[in-house]
Design a protein around this motif. Structure first.
Motif, PDB file in Angstrom:
ATOM      1  N   THR A  28      21.171  88.361  83.627  1.00  0.00           N
ATOM      2  CA  THR A  28      21.700  89.332  84.590  1.00  0.00           C
ATOM      3  C   THR A  28      23.209  89.368  84.439  1.00  0.00           C
ATOM      4  O   THR A  28      23.779  88.654  83.610  1.00  0.00           O
ATOM      5  CB  THR A  28      21.282  88.964  86.037  1.00  0.00           C
ATOM      6  N   TRP A  32      25.905  94.364  87.169  1.00  0.00           N
ATOM      7  CA  TRP A  32      24.628  94.961  87.598  1.00  0.00           C
ATOM      8  C   TRP A  32      24.371  94.627  89.059  1.00  0.00           C
ATOM      9  O   TRP A  32      24.037  95.509  89.865  1.00  0.00           O
ATOM     10  CB  TRP A  32      23.453  94.459  86.734  1.00  0.00           C
ATOM     11  N   ARG A  36      24.190  97.635  91.790  1.00  0.00           N
ATOM     12  CA  ARG A  36      22.874  98.011  92.288  1.00  0.00           C
ATOM     13  C   ARG A  36      22.599  97.503  93.699  1.00  0.00           C
ATOM     14  O   ARG A  36      21.721  98.028  94.381  1.00  0.00           O
ATOM     15  CB  ARG A  36      21.748  97.515  91.355  1.00  0.00           C
ATOM     16  N   ARG A 151      14.421  87.800  87.625  1.00  0.00           N
ATOM     17  CA  ARG A 151      15.771  88.308  87.922  1.00  0.00           C
ATOM     18  C   ARG A 151      15.748  89.483  88.899  1.00  0.00           C
ATOM     19  O   ARG A 151      16.751  89.769  89.550  1.00  0.00           O
ATOM     20  CB  ARG A 151      16.476  88.731  86.629  1.00  0.00           C
ATOM     21  N   GLY A 213      10.852  96.763  93.782  1.00  0.00           N
ATOM     22  CA  GLY A 213      12.129  97.080  94.423  1.00  0.00           C
ATOM     23  C   GLY A 213      12.414  98.555  94.591  1.00  0.00           C
ATOM     24  O   GLY A 213      12.788  99.008  95.682  1.00  0.00           O
ATOM     25  N   ASN A 214      12.237  99.339  93.503  1.00  0.00           N
ATOM     26  CA  ASN A 214      12.648 100.748  93.616  1.00  0.00           C
ATOM     27  C   ASN A 214      11.740 101.540  94.568  1.00  0.00           C
ATOM     28  O   ASN A 214      12.203 102.462  95.239  1.00  0.00           O
ATOM     29  CB  ASN A 214      12.765 101.413  92.235  1.00  0.00           C
ATOM     30  N   PHE A 217      12.855 100.537  98.065  1.00  0.00           N
ATOM     31  CA  PHE A 217      14.152 101.182  98.330  1.00  0.00           C
ATOM     32  C   PHE A 217      13.953 102.585  98.917  1.00  0.00           C
ATOM     33  O   PHE A 217      14.510 102.918  99.967  1.00  0.00           O
ATOM     34  CB  PHE A 217      14.948 101.264  97.016  1.00  0.00           C
ATOM     35  N   HIS A 248      20.290  95.854 108.726  1.00  0.00           N
ATOM     36  CA  HIS A 248      19.750  94.813 107.838  1.00  0.00           C
ATOM     37  C   HIS A 248      20.505  94.889 106.507  1.00  0.00           C
ATOM     38  O   HIS A 248      20.776  95.968 105.995  1.00  0.00           O
ATOM     39  CB  HIS A 248      18.259  95.049 107.629  1.00  0.00           C
ATOM     40  N   ASN A 251      20.736  95.970 100.819  1.00  0.00           N
ATOM     41  CA  ASN A 251      21.338  96.646  99.670  1.00  0.00           C
ATOM     42  C   ASN A 251      22.423  97.577 100.198  1.00  0.00           C
ATOM     43  O   ASN A 251      22.159  98.372 101.105  1.00  0.00           O
ATOM     44  CB  ASN A 251      20.241  97.447  98.935  1.00  0.00           C
ATOM     45  N   ASN A 278      20.643  89.036 100.832  1.00  0.00           N
ATOM     46  CA  ASN A 278      19.596  89.434 101.772  1.00  0.00           C
ATOM     47  C   ASN A 278      18.997  88.173 102.396  1.00  0.00           C
ATOM     48  O   ASN A 278      18.286  87.425 101.722  1.00  0.00           O
ATOM     49  CB  ASN A 278      18.523  90.245 101.032  1.00  0.00           C
ATOM     50  N   PHE A 308      14.321  96.537 108.145  1.00  0.00           N
ATOM     51  CA  PHE A 308      13.122  96.994 107.435  1.00  0.00           C
ATOM     52  C   PHE A 308      12.722  95.902 106.449  1.00  0.00           C
ATOM     53  O   PHE A 308      13.583  95.339 105.776  1.00  0.00           O
ATOM     54  CB  PHE A 308      13.459  98.274 106.665  1.00  0.00           C
TER      55      PHE A 308
HETATM   56  O1  UT7 Z   1      14.873  93.314 102.705  1.00  0.00           O
HETATM   57  C1  UT7 Z   1      13.608  93.878 102.585  1.00  0.00           C
HETATM   58  C2  UT7 Z   1      13.661  95.230 102.033  1.00  0.00           C
HETATM   59  N1  UT7 Z   1      14.125  95.188 100.701  1.00  0.00           N
HETATM   60  C3  UT7 Z   1      14.841  96.183 100.236  1.00  0.00           C
HETATM   61  O2  UT7 Z   1      15.141  97.080 100.962  1.00  0.00           O
HETATM   62  C4  UT7 Z   1      15.186  96.166  98.767  1.00  0.00           C
HETATM   63  C5  UT7 Z   1      15.039  97.551  98.189  1.00  0.00           C
HETATM   64  N2  UT7 Z   1      15.258  97.641  96.767  1.00  0.00           N
HETATM   65  C6  UT7 Z   1      16.467  97.444  96.185  1.00  0.00           C
HETATM   66  O3  UT7 Z   1      17.409  97.059  96.810  1.00  0.00           O
HETATM   67  C7  UT7 Z   1      16.610  97.842  94.729  1.00  0.00           C
HETATM   68  O4  UT7 Z   1      15.457  98.542  94.310  1.00  0.00           O
HETATM   69  C8  UT7 Z   1      16.836  96.631  93.791  1.00  0.00           C
HETATM   70  C9  UT7 Z   1      18.224  96.089  93.975  1.00  0.00           C
HETATM   71  C10 UT7 Z   1      15.793  95.558  94.052  1.00  0.00           C
HETATM   72  C11 UT7 Z   1      16.709  97.079  92.326  1.00  0.00           C
HETATM   73  O5  UT7 Z   1      17.608  98.153  92.044  1.00  0.00           O
HETATM   74  P1  UT7 Z   1      17.079  99.482  91.324  1.00  0.00           P
HETATM   75  O6  UT7 Z   1      18.256 100.318  91.132  1.00  0.00           O
HETATM   76  O7  UT7 Z   1      15.963 100.027  92.162  1.00  0.00           O
HETATM   77  O8  UT7 Z   1      16.592  98.924  89.927  1.00  0.00           O
HETATM   78  P2  UT7 Z   1      15.147  98.977  89.251  1.00  0.00           P
HETATM   79  O9  UT7 Z   1      14.237  98.004  89.891  1.00  0.00           O
HETATM   80  O10 UT7 Z   1      14.677 100.406  89.151  1.00  0.00           O
HETATM   81  O11 UT7 Z   1      15.506  98.458  87.809  1.00  0.00           O
HETATM   82  C12 UT7 Z   1      16.443  99.145  86.956  1.00  0.00           C
HETATM   83  C13 UT7 Z   1      16.698  98.318  85.722  1.00  0.00           C
HETATM   84  C14 UT7 Z   1      15.431  97.831  85.040  1.00  0.00           C
HETATM   85  O12 UT7 Z   1      15.636  97.903  83.640  1.00  0.00           O
HETATM   86  P3  UT7 Z   1      15.053  99.143  82.766  1.00  0.00           P
HETATM   87  O13 UT7 Z   1      13.591  99.101  82.995  1.00  0.00           O
HETATM   88  O14 UT7 Z   1      15.707 100.353  83.335  1.00  0.00           O
HETATM   89  O15 UT7 Z   1      15.494  98.790  81.385  1.00  0.00           O
HETATM   90  C15 UT7 Z   1      15.340  96.386  85.452  1.00  0.00           C
HETATM   91  O16 UT7 Z   1      14.659  95.600  84.494  1.00  0.00           O
HETATM   92  O17 UT7 Z   1      17.450  97.140  86.064  1.00  0.00           O
HETATM   93  C16 UT7 Z   1      16.799  95.990  85.494  1.00  0.00           C
HETATM   94  N3  UT7 Z   1      17.069  94.846  86.344  1.00  0.00           N
HETATM   95  C17 UT7 Z   1      18.128  94.039  86.184  1.00  0.00           C
HETATM   96  N4  UT7 Z   1      19.111  94.017  85.288  1.00  0.00           N
HETATM   97  C18 UT7 Z   1      20.037  93.059  85.395  1.00  0.00           C
HETATM   98  C19 UT7 Z   1      16.357  94.423  87.427  1.00  0.00           C
HETATM   99  N5  UT7 Z   1      16.943  93.323  87.947  1.00  0.00           N
HETATM  100  C20 UT7 Z   1      18.026  93.069  87.200  1.00  0.00           C
HETATM  101  C21 UT7 Z   1      19.019  92.080  87.262  1.00  0.00           C
HETATM  102  N6  UT7 Z   1      20.013  92.116  86.335  1.00  0.00           N
HETATM  103  N7  UT7 Z   1      19.033  91.115  88.199  1.00  0.00           N
END
Ligand code: UT7
Length: 321
Positions: A28, A32, A36, A151, A213-214, A217, A248, A251, A278, A308
């Protein structure tokens, strides 16, 4: 009769884990994680330090701020998903530490909305005249159920505790609370450990957090948007009445979406996600305490608390401090 928050407290474990530390542990990057999520660092409980240990510090600070004594507490509602034991529940364990024996004490297990649920329950007991000095806690050691090889979740979750004391008041106080759950989303965010349903290796029975996650979100943004509308409509208030959003802290992008929804500049939003990560049920009371203690949130101001999390469960509280 209303209930009013008369004291707040928070506690963070000493150990800090930065994004740069995580870079050394997994694939990671600081860039990022910051872009994010908005997270820069988080606190992690020491070996042997438990959820109730963190909660006791936060509770004593809230009790001091309220100008009451631990033995004055007559109701304990404790939000957590990372309890010290299956039973006695964390509320009872905290009661034993504080010495306010005999009062009702229980925990609420609704993940990130655990504090809002606990607050709503305590508010109703105070309003009914059945509690005169209620302690409401949100505390977690999520590091214990984090999958450090994943990660996509390991960079998000962290440890901490927050607490408030509620007392009866003829003036509001807590104007309203709204609670919701929708179990049809149970597979998008959960911890696969359990007692009755042994889905993991019994040696690792507490399980680890899994999240799409997405998907979470997108649903969080629309659902919290509706929760904000619900809280304002129930009180016949326009969004311009809100002085502070205390959200909360999952993100920064979700928090920014809620601020836009309320037409609030980020300066009127308590943001701790950068420092705390979080912390699930602990996040709202810790953010509230941060805003109160540094003097940004002032007596008489109107606060919108929302959360949430896994379930999904969600809720809001509209509070005049
Ligand atoms: O508290 C309870 C409620 N929880 C929430 O509200 C959390 C809601 N979700 C989120 O905050 C976001 O969805 C996350 C922060 C978890 C993830 O962000 P995202 O912009 O939705 O990313 P994603 O899951 O769509 O992943 C995008 C890319 C992926 O790579 P590819 O497939 O595009 O190549 C992941 O593999 O980011 C990659 N990725 C990372 N890269 C570097 C995922 N985690 C990591 C990381 N470091 N830690």
């Amino acid at each position: 009769m209303y209930s009013r928050i008369v004291g707040t407290g928070a506690y963070l474990p000493e150990k800090v884990l930065t994004n740069f530390d995580l870079e050394k542990m997994m694939d990671t990057s600081d860039a990022w994680i910051r872009e994010r999520t908005g997270i820069e660092r988080r606190h992690i409980a020491a070996e042997g330090e438990t959820t109730v240990d963190l909660a006791e510090h936060a509770a004593r600070r809230a009790i001091d701020a309220a100008g009451v004594r631990p033995e004055d507490i007559d109701f304990i509602a404790f939000g957590t998903t990372t309890p010290d034991l299956i039973f006695p529940n964390c509320g009872v364990l905290l009661q034993q530490r504080l010495g306010c024996f005999g009062c009702p004490a229980f925990s609420v297990e609704t993940a990130c909305s655990g504090f809002i649920y606990a607050l709503a329950i305590a508010d109703k007991f105070v309003r009914a005249g059945d509690a005169k000095c209620a302690l409401v806690v949100g505390a977690e050691t999520l590091s214990r159920i984090t999958d450090w090889s994943d990660r996509s979740t390991a960079v998000l979750f962290a440890d901490g505790a927050g607490a408030v004391v509620l007392r009866p008041s003829s003036e509001p106080g807590i104007l309203s609370t709204h609670l919701h759950a929708d179990g049809s989303y149970k597979d998008l965010l959960y911890c696969n450990g359990g007692v009755s349903r042994n889905v993991v290796d019994p040696a690792r029975a507490r399980g680890t957090i899994a999240m799409v996650g997405n998907e979470v979100f997108k649903i969080a943004v629309t659902t919290l948007g509706k929760a904000v509308d619900e809280a304002l409509a129930a009180n016949g208030l326009d969004k311009s009445a809100v002085d502070w959003l205390v959200p909360h802290q999952a993100n920064i992008r979700i928090i920014q979406a809620m601020a836009r929804k309320l037409d609030l500049p980020l300066e009127r939003v308590i943001v701790t996600v950068n420092e705390h990560g979080n912390t699930s049920a602990a996040s709202v009371p810790m953010a509230l305490d941060a805003g109160v203690r540094d003097g940004r949130i002032k007596p008489g101001q109107l606060l919108l608390l929302e959360a949430f999390g896994g379930g999904f469960t969600w809720g809001s509280a509209l509070v005049r401090l």
